[in-house]
Design a protein around this motif. Sequence first.
Motif, PDB file in Angstrom:
ATOM      1  N   LEU A   1      64.903  -9.800 -28.157  1.00  0.00           N
ATOM      2  CA  LEU A   1      65.508  -9.204 -26.970  1.00  0.00           C
ATOM      3  C   LEU A   1      67.012  -9.023 -27.045  1.00  0.00           C
ATOM      4  CD1 LEU A   1      63.629 -11.513 -24.469  1.00  0.00           C
ATOM      5  CD2 LEU A   1      63.036  -9.155 -24.953  1.00  0.00           C
TER       6      LEU A   1
ATOM      7  N   GLN B   1      52.898 -13.719 -18.623  1.00  0.00           N
ATOM      8  CA  GLN B   1      54.207 -13.587 -17.989  1.00  0.00           C
ATOM      9  C   GLN B   1      54.075 -13.430 -16.477  1.00  0.00           C
ATOM     10  OE1 GLN B   1      57.324 -11.051 -19.709  1.00  0.00           O
ATOM     11  NE2 GLN B   1      57.675 -10.172 -17.666  1.00  0.00           N
TER      12      GLN B   1
ATOM     13  N   LYS C   1      56.253 -16.461 -15.036  1.00  0.00           N
ATOM     14  CA  LYS C   1      57.664 -16.127 -14.811  1.00  0.00           C
ATOM     15  C   LYS C   1      58.113 -16.341 -13.364  1.00  0.00           C
ATOM     16  CE  LYS C   1      61.013 -12.378 -15.368  1.00  0.00           C
ATOM     17  NZ  LYS C   1      62.166 -13.285 -15.442  1.00  0.00           N
TER      18      LYS C   1
ATOM     19  N   ALA D   1      51.005  -9.944 -21.104  1.00  0.00           N
ATOM     20  CA  ALA D   1      51.451  -9.457 -19.799  1.00  0.00           C
ATOM     21  C   ALA D   1      50.919 -10.351 -18.684  1.00  0.00           C
ATOM     22  CB  ALA D   1      50.997  -8.015 -19.602  1.00  0.00           C
TER      23      ALA D   1
ATOM     24  N   ASP E   1      64.424 -11.178 -18.518  1.00  0.00           N
ATOM     25  CA  ASP E   1      63.638 -10.155 -17.820  1.00  0.00           C
ATOM     26  C   ASP E   1      62.233 -10.007 -18.382  1.00  0.00           C
ATOM     27  OD1 ASP E   1      65.785  -9.596 -16.168  1.00  0.00           O
ATOM     28  OD2 ASP E   1      66.550  -7.993 -17.446  1.00  0.00           O
ATOM     29  N   THR E   2      62.115  -9.998 -19.704  1.00  0.00           N
ATOM     30  CA  THR E   2      60.814  -9.797 -20.351  1.00  0.00           C
ATOM     31  C   THR E   2      60.613 -10.852 -21.423  1.00  0.00           C
ATOM     32  OG1 THR E   2      60.965  -7.405 -19.999  1.00  0.00           O
ATOM     33  CG2 THR E   2      59.365  -8.168 -21.629  1.00  0.00           C
ATOM     34  N   TRP E   3      59.470 -11.497 -21.399  1.00  0.00           N
ATOM     35  CA  TRP E   3      59.193 -12.591 -22.325  1.00  0.00           C
ATOM     36  C   TRP E   3      58.415 -12.156 -23.565  1.00  0.00           C
ATOM     37  CZ3 TRP E   3      57.055 -17.153 -18.868  1.00  0.00           C
ATOM     38  CH2 TRP E   3      58.073 -17.599 -18.008  1.00  0.00           C
ATOM     39  N   HIS E   4      58.014 -10.916 -23.663  1.00  0.00           N
ATOM     40  CA  HIS E   4      57.079 -10.586 -24.741  1.00  0.00           C
ATOM     41  C   HIS E   4      57.174  -9.122 -25.145  1.00  0.00           C
ATOM     42  CE1 HIS E   4      54.250  -8.182 -22.311  1.00  0.00           C
ATOM     43  NE2 HIS E   4      54.687  -8.931 -21.315  1.00  0.00           N
ATOM     44  N   THR E   5      56.658  -8.857 -26.357  1.00  0.00           N
ATOM     45  CA  THR E   5      56.319  -7.503 -26.784  1.00  0.00           C
ATOM     46  C   THR E   5      54.800  -7.473 -26.909  1.00  0.00           C
ATOM     47  OG1 THR E   5      56.524  -8.070 -29.133  1.00  0.00           O
ATOM     48  CG2 THR E   5      58.515  -7.269 -28.016  1.00  0.00           C
TER      49      THR E   5
END
Length: 371
Positions: free
Chosen positions: A170, A332, A336, A329, A279-283
């Motif tokens: 990230l 998270q 989150k 998804a 903001d985003t924990w993953h791909t």
Amino acid sequence: MQPSDLKNLKIAVVGAGYGGAAAAKALSLLGAHVDVYEQAGRIREVGAGIGLRPATMNRFRQWGVFDAIADVSSPSEYFEILTATGDPIMKETWPADGEQTHTHLIHRGDFIDALMGVLPEGMVHLGHRLETLQDRGDRSALTFANGTTVEADLVVGADGIKSVVRRELLGDRGPVFSGEHAYRAVIPVDAAHGMVTDDNLRMYIGRGTKVYLLPLRHRDQVSFDITALCPDATWTPEVTKDELLATVAGFDERLVAIARDLDLDTVNIRAVYDIDPVDTWHTDSVVLVGDAAHSMLHHQGQGANSAIEDGGALADALREADSVKEALARYQAVRKPVTDELQRISRQGWTEAEISDVFPGQKPATAAGQE
């Protein structure tokens, strides 16, 4: 995901701390092929005691490792907050889940040893410091400083507040200084000047300082923690005994005596950091857990518990979803909101007046790292 798909899943967990060990245990129970890569040459957890909440203990029960943790911990009934001189402020019974599950107090080292002891032999690979991570969509490649290269269907970044996985995934704004120091030591119960008579956590609050006494009576010890406002952001600051004693001036004389008796060589001294919410924990094939995803200040005692819950929620999501992408998804979405709130609450540890003593002219949120 179907059991056959899970058994074909190759997972690389980066980091063998709380989050990594918990995730490895939970994911291995799915039948997946799991390897853990730890940069240290040996597993050694320093620091002090922590409280494992009922939800965490129930995860251990679910994974079949409850007894391994219970054997090296003490069940606790309540948490008490007192003034610096010992007058009661509040007393809160720990939330319990049924008659069997209570909060358990444990030393960090015993905790890690117990988790490592329930992982299959050969799963943990020491001396593997991650250098680069290439996310190729449905698969990722990892390169370690010792020359090892690995490919995995799923990479779990459990490599802490300075996470390389987070940086590679990230970009990284880096850790945020809280404006605090933590001084932590584990001492014999006999050195606590009669202040430990049961298995309950107590916090004493003075101006700009909090002192925690967390009993570890199963090992005849107590964890002694001073958290104090300080403007020095050095990661491992140099502190004199006089400076340490100044933080507990005006506290119960028995607490002052404990601090006076400490051998500074046995005290873990750290500036306290967390990270801003990510903001985003993953791909599609890489995910963050624990401090790599949501490092938080220790005021709520939720860091280790959150990391373990992450591991359980990740395994749950993989079991319930149709694909790795969908599972990440879902994971998270579940975790989150919870950790965002814990991060927010943990940054509310001091009043504006207390902070202004150390950081003149600054607001509480600024000193806590929130611009």
